[in-house]
Scaffold this active site. Structure first.
Site, short mmCIF file in Angstrom:
data_model
loop_
_atom_site.label_atom_id
_atom_site.label_comp_id
_atom_site.label_asym_id
_atom_site.label_seq_id
_atom_site.Cartn_x
_atom_site.Cartn_y
_atom_site.Cartn_z
N SER A 145 24.95 4.68 -18.36
CA SER A 145 24.51 3.64 -17.85
C SER A 145 25.76 2.69 -16.99
CB SER A 145 23.76 2.66 -18.62
OG SER A 145 22.63 3.35 -19.41
N GLU B 53 31.11 9.86 -23.12
CA GLU B 53 30.04 9.26 -22.81
C GLU B 53 29.20 9.09 -24.14
OE1 GLU B 53 28.42 10.90 -18.83
OE2 GLU B 53 27.75 12.23 -20.09
N GLY C 111 21.64 6.85 -19.98
CA GLY C 111 20.13 6.84 -19.61
C GLY C 111 19.30 5.90 -20.36
N ASN D 246 26.23 12.78 -11.64
CA ASN D 246 25.49 13.91 -12.20
C ASN D 246 23.88 13.65 -12.04
OD1 ASN D 246 24.11 16.00 -13.98
ND2 ASN D 246 24.60 14.74 -15.83
N TRP D 247 23.25 14.46 -10.88
CA TRP D 247 21.95 14.29 -10.52
C TRP D 247 20.86 14.79 -11.35
CZ3 TRP D 247 22.13 15.21 -4.54
CH2 TRP D 247 22.94 14.52 -3.95
N LYS D 248 21.41 15.57 -12.56
CA LYS D 248 20.53 16.06 -13.49
C LYS D 248 19.62 17.07 -12.76
CE LYS D 248 21.78 12.44 -16.59
NZ LYS D 248 21.62 11.81 -17.61
N HIS E 93 27.93 18.35 -21.49
CA HIS E 93 26.84 17.18 -21.64
C HIS E 93 26.15 17.29 -22.81
CE1 HIS E 93 24.23 14.14 -20.06
NE2 HIS E 93 24.96 14.09 -19.16
N GLY F 39 24.89 8.82 -14.05
CA GLY F 39 23.59 9.60 -13.94
C GLY F 39 22.73 8.94 -13.03
N GLY F 40 21.75 8.20 -13.57
CA GLY F 40 20.74 7.39 -12.72
C GLY F 40 21.44 6.85 -11.57
N GLU G 253 23.09 16.19 -23.15
CA GLU G 253 21.73 16.74 -23.08
C GLU G 253 21.82 18.33 -23.32
OE1 GLU G 253 20.81 15.16 -19.29
OE2 GLU G 253 20.85 12.80 -20.14
C1 PEP Z 1 25.26 11.01 -17.58
O1 PEP Z 1 24.00 11.59 -17.77
O2 PEP Z 1 26.26 11.74 -17.69
C2 PEP Z 1 24.84 9.51 -17.42
C3 PEP Z 1 26.00 9.01 -17.77
O3 PEP Z 1 23.77 9.18 -17.19
P1 PEP Z 1 23.42 7.33 -16.93
O4 PEP Z 1 24.49 7.20 -16.07
O5 PEP Z 1 22.16 7.56 -16.38
O6 PEP Z 1 23.42 6.59 -18.44
#
Ligand code: PEP
Length: 250
Positions: free
Chosen positions: A212, A167, A173, A9-11, A95, A233-234, A97
């Site tokens: 994470s 999640e 994040g 997920n590149w957001k 998600h 994500g990251g 967010e």
């Molecule tokens: C996400 O936003 O779905 C996610 C898992 O982010 P991160 O890996 O950065 O925690």
């Protein structure tokens, strides 16, 4: 046997040139990932570039959110058929967010899930509790309500057409990851909850962990019986890290 899936997920990150570089780097080394299905979800505006770079590769791609409508006066929204036009296979729905910043309710997320399936997209359906909810012992109730909303809106067979991503909001994040046992407990709870409706769906549906996940912790998480992959994500913004997680899912 559930095929592992690792989705990035590149957001709202990247530029045309950095997205190109990242796609080229992932594609160049994708043969290292032999078993897991690899998916990237860039910002929607980069989907044409994504399609042209990945169309002859084993990598799939998708969007990060969709409208519940197929067309019309909905400024700023993107519909399922539009994602289909650009070769998307998956779409993230619910998600945290979007649940937080856009006030998306369980009912709206369920509608988005159904809209995705209606237009031939596979929803990556995110569920998870906040830190406050975990600390008050409400994790299972919260996740059950999120899962049940899709069944109540549609049916258990609708839910079975998606992929679930557990999640925990407090792990997204933040660099704070659920322990493999904490994650497995919730994954197992979700599978049991689904089994109340259908054993077949419970056994076949893929449940990803997100929060994470990194090369250093992916192996332990992915070794758990009910963790079928990751939503990243990251770490998905770095080709080597993302592919290392894909390899850990082998
Ligand atoms: C996400 O936003 O779905 C996610 C898992 O982010 P991160 O890996 O950065 O925690």
């Amino acid at each position: 046997m559930r095929r592992p899936l690792v989705a990035g997920n590149w957001k709202m990150n990247g530029s045309l040139s950095s997205v190109r570089d990242l796609l080229v780097a992932i594609k160049a080394n994708i043969t290292q990932v032999s078993r897991a299905e690899i998916v990237v979800c860039p910002p929607a505006i980069f989907l044409p570039e994504t399609q042209s770079l990945l169309q002859d590769s084993p990598i799939s791609w998708g969007g990060q959110d969709l409208s519940i409508y197929d067309s019309g006066a909905y400024t700023g929204e993107i519909s399922g058929p539009m994602f289909q036009d650009f070769g998307c296979k998956y779409i993230i729905v619910g998600h945290s967010e979007r649940r937080t910043y856009h006030k998306e309710s369980n009912a709206l997320v369920a509608e988005k899930f159904a809209a995705a399936v209606k237009f031939g997209l596979i929803p990556i359906f995110c569920v998870g509790e906040t830190l406050e909810q975990r600390e008050s012992g409400a994790t299972e109730d919260i996740v059950a309500q999120q899962v049940d909303a899709v069944v109540e809106h549609g049916s258990i067979s609708l839910l079975g057409q998606g992929v679930i991503a557990y999640e925990p909001v407090w792990a997204i994040g933040t660099g704070r990851t659920a322990t493999p046992d904490q994650a497995q407990d919730v994954h197992n709870f979700i599978r049991q909850r689904i089994a109340n409706y259908s054993q077949d769906v419970a056994q076949s549906v893929r449940i990803l962990y997100g929060g994470s996940m990194k090369p250093g912790n992916a192996g332990e998480l992915l070794a758990k019986a009910d963790i079928d992959g990751g939503l990243i994500g990251g770490a998905s913004l770095n080709a080597a890290d993302f592919l290392a997680i894909g390899m850990a899912a082998n």
